[in-house]
Scaffold this active site. Structure first.
Site, PDB file in Angstrom:
ATOM      1  N   LYS A   1      27.027  90.636  10.138  1.00  0.00           N
ATOM      2  CA  LYS A   1      27.983  90.267  11.054  1.00  0.00           C
ATOM      3  C   LYS A   1      29.180  90.727  10.946  1.00  0.00           C
ATOM      4  O   LYS A   1      30.280  90.246  11.428  1.00  0.00           O
ATOM      5  CB  LYS A   1      28.084  88.875  10.715  1.00  0.00           C
TER       6      LYS A   1
ATOM      7  N   ARG B   1      23.751  97.086  -5.456  1.00  0.00           N
ATOM      8  CA  ARG B   1      23.601  98.494  -5.155  1.00  0.00           C
ATOM      9  C   ARG B   1      24.004  98.649  -3.720  1.00  0.00           C
ATOM     10  O   ARG B   1      23.881  97.996  -2.834  1.00  0.00           O
ATOM     11  CB  ARG B   1      22.022  98.589  -4.866  1.00  0.00           C
TER      12      ARG B   1
ATOM     13  N   HIS C   1      24.180 105.431 -11.700  1.00  0.00           N
ATOM     14  CA  HIS C   1      23.217 104.416 -11.904  1.00  0.00           C
ATOM     15  C   HIS C   1      23.220 104.143 -13.384  1.00  0.00           C
ATOM     16  O   HIS C   1      22.228 104.494 -14.157  1.00  0.00           O
ATOM     17  CB  HIS C   1      22.031 104.928 -11.377  1.00  0.00           C
TER      18      HIS C   1
ATOM     19  N   ARG D   1      12.078  98.639  -8.447  1.00  0.00           N
ATOM     20  CA  ARG D   1      12.296  98.560  -9.791  1.00  0.00           C
ATOM     21  C   ARG D   1      13.512  97.961 -10.154  1.00  0.00           C
ATOM     22  O   ARG D   1      13.409  97.196 -11.033  1.00  0.00           O
ATOM     23  CB  ARG D   1      11.976  99.803 -10.566  1.00  0.00           C
ATOM     24  N   THR D   2      14.574  98.402  -9.779  1.00  0.00           N
ATOM     25  CA  THR D   2      15.930  98.011 -10.274  1.00  0.00           C
ATOM     26  C   THR D   2      15.954  96.494  -9.910  1.00  0.00           C
ATOM     27  O   THR D   2      16.451  95.441 -11.004  1.00  0.00           O
ATOM     28  CB  THR D   2      17.119  98.673  -9.719  1.00  0.00           C
TER      29      THR D   2
HETATM   30  N1  ASP Z   1      15.144 104.467  -8.148  1.00  0.00           N
HETATM   31  C1  ASP Z   1      16.238 105.522  -8.740  1.00  0.00           C
HETATM   32  C2  ASP Z   1      17.570 105.174  -7.900  1.00  0.00           C
HETATM   33  O1  ASP Z   1      17.829 104.313  -7.161  1.00  0.00           O
HETATM   34  C3  ASP Z   1      15.715 107.025  -8.164  1.00  0.00           C
HETATM   35  C4  ASP Z   1      15.296 107.287  -6.808  1.00  0.00           C
HETATM   36  O2  ASP Z   1      15.529 106.313  -5.942  1.00  0.00           O
HETATM   37  O3  ASP Z   1      14.917 108.460  -6.660  1.00  0.00           O
HETATM   38  O4  ASP Z   1      18.307 106.207  -7.929  1.00  0.00           O
END
Ligand code: ASP
Length: 329
Positions: A107, A128, A156, A77-78
């Site tokens: 590397k 991330r 987040h 999703r993100t």
């Molecule tokens: N997508 C959310 C996160 O990246 C929630 C999860 O992974 O449970 O934190």
């Protein structure tokens, strides 16, 4: 570039126009950066993005701009909502979302070096990473804006913004609500960020978790300092009848060092139609997704199930943020 200062100073409240200039060039690392004025501004812009997408699908606001999407941890999703956001605004994306095995990190390149290279190509970086504080490290070495898309069990912030936006969209207001968070409150970074943002509003907070997954003390202390009406319990039925927002989370398997312990708590909560019968008629069930059994799919057709609408809202919020930090609001 200024680091981790509020995106607006209180003095900026007097600014006559809600221009996106307050976001221009800023990093978005933590929800601590947002005051209510900025939140309202972002929600207004996200709503405009929604109207625009529904009418024409996309515009050329970010034409010529490039986003580097660097994901050291899995994401669907993100990452895809950031990519969709950039593309709907006419920009382009360098997607490094297949995991670090395909990048120079395998590397031995440091995060700081990877970021310094990416900023040669991109105007904004979304990161991330599994370590708390990694977004700050990246922002310290970048001269382009860095957006934190999850730093391990830390924060987040863009998820928390879309969560708040969704509550507002679904229930009309943020004040006067009882928000119950269920599941892995210890490792769930979305819970940490959302809790901190909710402290800016007149809400009651209920935390529902097994003993070993209680909210970390650092976050709980902020809740207590804010003087919010708060309760902890192990049992959803203690809170369901008075809840306006049921925020359900996945047990974060990847954060456990002892998998036996994970097995013991992974199925602790399942929100079923029977539980929903005890809930208010006007309430919402939210989940940052992915779900792995915490919400019975039989609930998906219940109008109170907001989690897929919530995911869509993520795109509008990220469009507003990208336009803001790139000075094209
Ligand atoms: N997508 C959310 C996160 O990246 C929630 C999860 O992974 O449970 O934190």
């Amino acid at each position: 570039m200024e680091k981790l200062k509020p995106l607006f100073n209180l003095d900026d409240l007097k600014a006559p126009v809600l221009s996106g200039n307050g976001l221009t060039g800023k990093d978005i690392l933590s929800v601590g950066q947002f005051d209510k004025y900025t939140l309202d501004y972002i929600f207004t812009r996200a709503k405009e993005m929604q109207n625009m997408v529904e009418k024409v699908g996309g515009v050329d606001l970010l034409k010529g701009k490039v986003l580097a999407c660097m994901f050291y941890e899995p994401s669907t999703r993100t990452s895809s909502s950031f990519i969709a956001a950039m593309e709907r605004l006419g920009g382009s994306v360098i997607p490094i979302t297949q995991g670090v095995q395909f990048s120079s990190v395998s590397k031995g390149e440091t995060l700081a070096d990877s970021i310094k290279v990416l900023e040669q190509y991109a105007d904004v970086i979304v990161l991330r990473h599994p370590e708390i504080g990694s977004a700050q490290v990246a922002a310290d070495s970048a001269s382009v804006p860095v957006l934190n898309a999850g730093d391990g069990p830390g924060e987040h912030p863009t998820q928390a913004l879309l969560d708040l936006f969704t509550i507002k969209e679904e229930l009309g207001s943020l004040d006067g609500l009882t928000v119950s968070m269920v599941g892995d409150l210890r490792y769930g970074r979305t819970v940490h960020s959302l809790t901190k943002l909710l402290l800016k509003y007149n809400v009651k907070l209920r935390f529902v978790s097994p003993e070993i997954l209680r909210l970390p003390l650092t976050v709980m202390n902020q809740v207590i300092d804010a003087g919010v009406d708060v309760r902890e319990t192990h049992d959803v039925s203690d809170v369901i009848g008075n809840t306006d927002v049921l925020y359900v989370t996945r047990v974060q398997k990847e954060r456990f060092t002892d998998l036996q312990q994970y097995e013991e708590v992974k199925d602790f909560y399942v929100i079923t139609p029977e539980i929903m019968e005890k809930a208010k008629e006007k309430m919402v069930v939210m989940h940052p997704l992915p779900r792995v059994g915490e919400i019975d799919p039989a609930i998906d057709s219940d109008p109170r199930a907001a989690y897929f609408r919530q995911a869509r809202n993520g795109m509008y919020i990220r469009m507003a943020l990208l336009a803001g930090v790139l000075g094209r609001a």
